[in-house]
Write a protein that holds these residues in place. Sequence first.
Motif, short mmCIF file in Angstrom:
data_model
loop_
_atom_site.label_atom_id
_atom_site.label_comp_id
_atom_site.label_asym_id
_atom_site.label_seq_id
_atom_site.Cartn_x
_atom_site.Cartn_y
_atom_site.Cartn_z
N GLY A 158 -4.28 -2.80 1.43
CA GLY A 158 -4.12 -2.46 2.83
C GLY A 158 -5.31 -2.88 3.69
O GLY A 158 -5.15 -3.51 4.73
N SER A 195 -4.49 2.12 -4.29
CA SER A 195 -3.03 2.07 -4.11
C SER A 195 -2.33 1.67 -5.41
O SER A 195 -1.26 2.18 -5.72
N GLN A 242 0.93 3.83 1.93
CA GLN A 242 -0.02 3.41 2.95
C GLN A 242 0.70 2.72 4.10
O GLN A 242 0.27 2.80 5.24
N ASP A 262 -1.06 8.20 -0.07
CA ASP A 262 -1.93 7.04 0.10
C ASP A 262 -2.21 6.87 1.59
O ASP A 262 -1.35 6.45 2.34
MG LIG Z 1 -4.55 0.86 -0.54
#
Ligand SMILES: [Mg+2]
Lengths: 341, 324
Positions: A171, B47, B96, B178
């Motif tokens: 991310g 993650s 996420q 997350d």
């Molecule tokens: Mg992540």
Amino acid sequence: MPDRAGTPVPEAPMLEAIGVSRVFDVSRPWLQRTLAGEKRLTLRAVDDVSFAIAPGSTLSLVGESGCGKSTIARLAVGLYAPSAGEIRFEGNSLSVARAQPALRRRMNMIFQDPYASLNPRWRVRDIVAEPIRAFKILDGAKAIADRVGALLAQVGLSPADGERYPHEFSGGQRQRISIARALSSEPDFLVCDEPTSALDVSVQAQILNLMKELQERLGLTYLFISHNLAVVRHMSDRLGVMYLGRIVEMGPGEEVFARPRHPYTRMLLDAIPDLEMVGRARTPVGGEVPSPIDPPPGCAFHPRCPLANARCRTERPEHTRAGPSAAEVLVACHAVAEGRA
Amino acid sequence: MALLEVDRLTVEFPTRRGTLRALDGVSFSIGAGEVLGVVGESGAGKSLTGASIIGLLEPPGRIASGEIRLNGERIDTLKPEAMRHIRGKQIGAIFQDPLTTLNPLYSVGRQLVETMQAHLKLSDAEARSRAVGWLREVGIPAPEQRVEAYPHQFSGGMRQRVVIALALCAEPRLVIADEPTTALDVSVQAQIIALLRRLTREHGASVMLVTHDMGVIAETADRVAVMYAGRIAEIGPVASVVKAPAHPYSKGLMGSIPALGHRMARLAQIDGAMPRLNAIPPGCAFNPRCKRVFDRCRVERPDLLPAGDTRAACWLYAEGAADA
Ligand SMILES: [Mg+2]
Ligand SMILES: Nc1ncnc2c1ncn2[C@@H]1O[C@H](COP(=O)(O)OP(=O)(O)OP(=O)(O)O)[C@@H](O)[C@H]1O
Ligand SMILES: Nc1ncnc2c1ncn2[C@@H]1O[C@H](COP(=O)(O)OP(=O)(O)OP(=O)(O)O)[C@@H](O)[C@H]1O
Ligand code: SF4
Ligand code: SF4
Ligand SMILES: [Mg+2]
């Protein structure tokens, strides 16, 4: 003529919003609506907002989720057209400015959602190079590849990462790819919508330090949006606090943090978690967030405000000036105007 | 016995240029009613750890070795069908990326109703009223009016809250969260955290909470794991890890937090970048960036060693090493 939230800035502003509103239609589909006998539903995401950003400075916007920050971000780069009011880029109406590639190149945006904004079928190097090619900033494969490599390194990735696809990144790594892309067009004005929300604090520090360096070196202008008030404090020259589509307090960042005047700003600053809180619950901002479809009359904050009185429930507060003149602050609150805050 | 046990989990990505090891011997456990915070460098494998537990590791990624046990039963070897049953009912996941969880074609209400009906016996009317209740619980204003709305009509933070409601609505025993609050402002954040804490207290649910927000960690977690380059660098009680970290990376991380009290010209940062997966240095993966590096760090990989109240993967805490 209502009082405008934009304080005059000595220099001609880079970006100026003048009485800008944006309304969305959120009705159910026509058939269902007609069968149920409902009226059209509209949502005023941004309501009569004015501000100005001086070249080389940073204006930050803060406020609860859903208060209209991303909508302003999109208005500021011309992705949404205002329902009312006008946005000017260096004095020209934004709709006119956007029609010129030379001006369009000078503004860019880092989107809140790094996943949605990266084309999954493109290699990272092509994603980052896209603005360079589109605006013909550099010529020649070698020059472009070098520039892309340098941009990736600047955001803490490696030039070799250019060969990979977005889904192969975490991310925070994807968020850095979108930052590299936003910087690649060498913009003068950058809208940053939660640019570091997915980053750990040490990478965040690297990115924020980079953004400040670029500002000092190249005079970049930022519209900066973040939920993290410590980050906002670090980055901003001026700060606007939004509530339900309006800017309720705006002034120099230091002044607003040191002496918050609007009751909502005070609540917001009190709700910040900190490391001293281990095992302790903080006092959340009380009361329910009102619906932007059906905002409370008068001051939209009155159902949650400890200082609300009869006037607040009926009359909408306009902006009044407060604070020492050198650090002028605009506040939309009856209690502040009446001196009882 | 802990509710969740992760035992020497290793995850690899086969690529044309060789195999990348993204997780390398990760071990931890979470007890019933406990919140384990997971922090660390972007790309460290947080993650992936969550995705491995819920059986949603995206191919070509695969668990190369190690075990994951829920209530003592291995779940990493279950068939996809059996795993689907466990997801939602036993383990709720907050991803996420809210957009991958939400179906853009269905209203948020419908998505909640379908999720609840897949796992709980509920009539349509009951499920619908619970859907409105969950939206209220996660702080969506006027939920009756907005239950029919589609994801794109919500702001980033509102979508995030729908994802949280979806993960919790079937009342799972374990929640993998997350970055559940990164898109949220501090006041909604406080509400979500209060909700997570209530779930742990009242229903004995356990939570693995991945976040970059050290304030959230301090407030919510019982224990914290710090990850770096696919391994756990340090793990221990929240107060020790946040306020008196032992591992040099944890120290740098805590030192980079921007302070609200005073404004600095420049934020403290850990210079350099985390190594790429295909170029993890021998010895301690943090050694190229570590100010305390010494000879042993460059050749031998440290395992978790007792370091005061926590355990840290750092040679400074080896028997006989000079005091850290
Ligand atoms: Mg992540
Ligand atoms: N395309 C759209 N259609 C309908 N409503 C919308 C649309 N975009 C935004 N809205 C609504 O406008 C309001 C403001 O949304 P916006 O995304 O600007 O909020 P935000 O301040 O950025 O919130 P967050 O912090 O959660 O990202 C919200 O109530 C949202 O539901
Ligand atoms: N499909 C893939 N192919 C190759 N490498 C991958 C793939 N998916 C993830 N990785 C790598 O695995 C590592 C761990 O990723 P993960 O998403 O677990 O990080 P994270 O700790 O959650 O980071 P963040 O805080 O940025 O979200 C990263 O270096 C990433 O580049
Ligand atoms: S105008 Fe009234 S209700 Fe609104 S913030 Fe001021 S005191 Fe509170
Ligand atoms: S093992 Fe050595 S290099 Fe690694 S963190 Fe400890 S002191 Fe630093
Ligand atoms: Mg937003």
